[in-house]
Design a protein around this motif. Structure first.
Motif, PDB file in Angstrom:
ATOM      1  N   LYS A 184      32.269 -59.642 -13.444  1.00 52.42           N
ATOM      2  CA  LYS A 184      32.021 -58.356 -14.117  1.00 52.42           C
ATOM      3  C   LYS A 184      33.282 -57.513 -14.157  1.00 52.42           C
ATOM      4  O   LYS A 184      33.428 -56.651 -15.016  1.00 52.42           O
ATOM      5  CB  LYS A 184      30.898 -57.594 -13.409  1.00 52.42           C
ATOM      6  CG  LYS A 184      29.531 -58.159 -13.729  1.00 52.42           C
ATOM      7  CD  LYS A 184      28.438 -57.338 -13.103  1.00 52.42           C
ATOM      8  CE  LYS A 184      27.085 -57.972 -13.417  1.00 52.42           C
ATOM      9  NZ  LYS A 184      26.058 -57.518 -12.480  1.00 52.42           N
ATOM     10  N   ASP A 185      34.198 -57.727 -13.194  1.00 57.83           N
ATOM     11  CA  ASP A 185      35.439 -56.957 -13.188  1.00 57.83           C
ATOM     12  C   ASP A 185      36.589 -57.830 -13.709  1.00 57.83           C
ATOM     13  O   ASP A 185      37.102 -58.699 -12.998  1.00 57.83           O
ATOM     14  CB  ASP A 185      35.742 -56.482 -11.754  1.00 57.83           C
ATOM     15  CG  ASP A 185      37.005 -55.645 -11.711  1.00 57.83           C
ATOM     16  OD1 ASP A 185      37.670 -55.489 -12.766  1.00 57.83           O
ATOM     17  OD2 ASP A 185      37.323 -55.144 -10.625  1.00 57.83           O
ATOM     18  N   PRO A 186      37.039 -57.592 -14.942  1.00 55.44           N
ATOM     19  CA  PRO A 186      38.098 -58.436 -15.529  1.00 55.44           C
ATOM     20  C   PRO A 186      39.392 -58.416 -14.728  1.00 55.44           C
ATOM     21  O   PRO A 186      40.189 -59.345 -14.819  1.00 55.44           O
ATOM     22  CB  PRO A 186      38.326 -57.815 -16.913  1.00 55.44           C
ATOM     23  CG  PRO A 186      37.113 -57.010 -17.198  1.00 55.44           C
ATOM     24  CD  PRO A 186      36.565 -56.565 -15.885  1.00 55.44           C
ATOM     25  N   GLN A 187      39.592 -57.348 -13.897  1.00 53.25           N
ATOM     26  CA  GLN A 187      40.816 -57.313 -13.077  1.00 53.25           C
ATOM     27  C   GLN A 187      40.897 -58.540 -12.177  1.00 53.25           C
ATOM     28  O   GLN A 187      41.965 -58.908 -11.708  1.00 53.25           O
ATOM     29  CB  GLN A 187      40.848 -56.040 -12.207  1.00 53.25           C
ATOM     30  CG  GLN A 187      40.951 -54.753 -12.999  1.00 53.25           C
ATOM     31  CD  GLN A 187      42.103 -54.785 -14.003  1.00 53.25           C
ATOM     32  OE1 GLN A 187      43.209 -55.192 -13.686  1.00 53.25           O
ATOM     33  NE2 GLN A 187      41.812 -54.400 -15.232  1.00 53.25           N
ATOM     34  N   HIS A 188      39.756 -59.157 -11.907  1.00 55.44           N
ATOM     35  CA  HIS A 188      39.755 -60.316 -11.019  1.00 55.44           C
ATOM     36  C   HIS A 188      40.419 -61.543 -11.632  1.00 55.44           C
ATOM     37  O   HIS A 188      40.712 -62.495 -10.944  1.00 55.44           O
ATOM     38  CB  HIS A 188      38.316 -60.661 -10.593  1.00 55.44           C
ATOM     39  CG  HIS A 188      37.753 -59.663  -9.632  1.00 55.44           C
ATOM     40  ND1 HIS A 188      36.430 -59.287  -9.624  1.00 55.44           N
ATOM     41  CD2 HIS A 188      38.348 -58.933  -8.658  1.00 55.44           C
ATOM     42  CE1 HIS A 188      36.228 -58.378  -8.682  1.00 55.44           C
ATOM     43  NE2 HIS A 188      37.375 -58.154  -8.083  1.00 55.44           N
TER      44      HIS A 188
END
Ligand SMILES: Cc1ncc(COP(=O)(O)O)c(C=O)c1O
Length: 381
Positions: free
Chosen positions: A278-282
């Protein structure tokens, strides 16, 4: 013993096993096999642990947990602009290896020809031969491993059923450009050829270059099964969770085989991965993370006798040892382990066709202390 006829008479222990054994026996620093020597993000480990406790311990749906398929669909649409329907165009697999094997099992019949761009990851050829296909190795050319598009065109025949390609590319660390993809799209237009696009290192590209997924090119989308791997993206190769996507008519056939091949994949991991995605930063920062490692490694060996073109993607760096010795790469790789205590992979093992270049592949998905020790050894040769 009963009499059997091996279906893979020429396949023995893989080079990775052999090199690892040799590396262990000689207490060598191991930059051979492609996996990190560090753990996944603690946040992801926590999500996995929660998923187990919340009871995701029975079979997942055959196609994969819906929440994960939705997350994959969103990621691909955001990055490459093509929408894959989570219900019918995405399958979660036991690593990219199973996605590749099942794609070949699904579409390759005896005597079908499969163009394999070389050097090639080791799981392609055995799967093709298990299903009676004929591999047509096609070498990347020069010391910068570029595709010769007229050779590509000439390699196609009425029997060509599939092309397997891989960008970012293991073992060379090269990436395909937009121009390469347009050429590929043009040449395949109007044929009945399936493209098996191995994109397991999709998030590991350097120096601001984009990853050219087949998902960006509409005519390729229509004929492609695209594979990826959470093992590579989230430093979790041991979990063996990956996925593939393709248009409905290809995915339907794929899933007919998949359901009797593994049926479904590790459920708790899928639930955790869905949440984590859900967090594209990952994953969008992964290129920067590995670019730093590449640069630590390359800066440390800049004054060595090895020549190098900086890797453009993946976590592999080729080193050219032609100024040091004329030995064949397998011989030099073995000597490097035994005499210098450093393990790498000779590139010739990725080739069926003629190959006599002087490169070894080094994996830089390692902590800085390991990269420093490896660099000291390389500088001393
Ligand atoms: C090019 C390529 N394809 C596929 C795979 C397999 O990926 P997985 O570990 O998800 O099965 C690898 C792993 O090293 C690879 O380098």
């Amino acid at each position: 013993m009963i009499e059997i006829t091996s279906k893979l008479p020429h396949v023995g222990t893989t080079i990775f096993t052999t090199i690892n054994q040799l590396a262990r026996a000689h207490n060598a620093i191991n930059l051979s096999q492609g996996f990190p020597n560090f753990d996944p993000d603690p946040e992801l480990l926590e999500l996995v642990s929660e998923a187990f406790k919340k009871g995701h311990n029975q079979y997942a749906p055959m196609q994969g947990a819906l929440s994960l398929r939705e997350a994959i669909s969103e990621k691909i649409e955001r990055l490459y602009g093509n929408y894959y329907h989570p219900e019918s165009e995405i399958t979660v697999t036991a690593g990219a290896t199973q996605a590749i094997f099942t794609t070949i099992a699904t579409f390759i019949r005896p005597k079908d020809e499969v163009i394999v761009i070389e050097p090639a990851f080791d799981c392609y050829y055995p799967a093709i031969s298990l299903f009676g296909g004929k591999s047509i190795p096609l070498p990347l050319e020069g010391n910068d491993f570029k595709m010769n598009w007229s050779a590509f065109k000439s390699a196609l025949s009425p029997k060509t059923k599939m092309v397997i390609f891989n960008t970012p590319h293991n073992p060379t660390g090269t990436i395909w450009s937009e121009n390469d993809m347009l050429q590929l799209q043009d040449i395949l237009r109007g044929t009945n050829i399936i493209l098996l696009s191995d994109e397991v290192y999709e998030h590991i590209v350097f120096d601001g270059e984009p990853h050219e997924s087949a998902a960006k090119y509409p005519d390729l989308v229509a004929r492609s099964v695209i594979c990826s791997s959470f093992g590579k993206t989230f430093h979790a190769t041991g979990w063996k969770v990956g996925y593939c996507v393709g248009p409905k008519y290809l995915m339907e056939e794929f899933q007919k085989v998949h359901q009797f091949n593994v049926f479904s994949v590790n459920h708790a991991m899928q639930i955790a991965l869905a949440e984590y995605l859900k967090d594209p930063q990952h994953y969008v920062n992964l290129g920067g993370f590995y670019q730093e490692k590449r640069d630590v490694f390359l800066n440390a060996i800049r004054s060595s006798r090895f020549k190098m073109i900086p890797s453009e993607g993946t976590y592999f760096q080729l080193l050219d040892y032609s100024d040091i010795t004329d030995e064949k790469d397998t011989v030099f790789a073995e000597r490097l382990i035994k005499e210098h205590k450093l393990a790498s992979i000779p590139v010739s093992v990725f080739c069926k066709g003629d190959y006599d270049k002087k490169f070894l592949r080094f994996c830089f998905a390692k902590t800085d202390d390991v990269l420093e020790k490896a660099s000291e050894i390389l500088n001393s040769i």
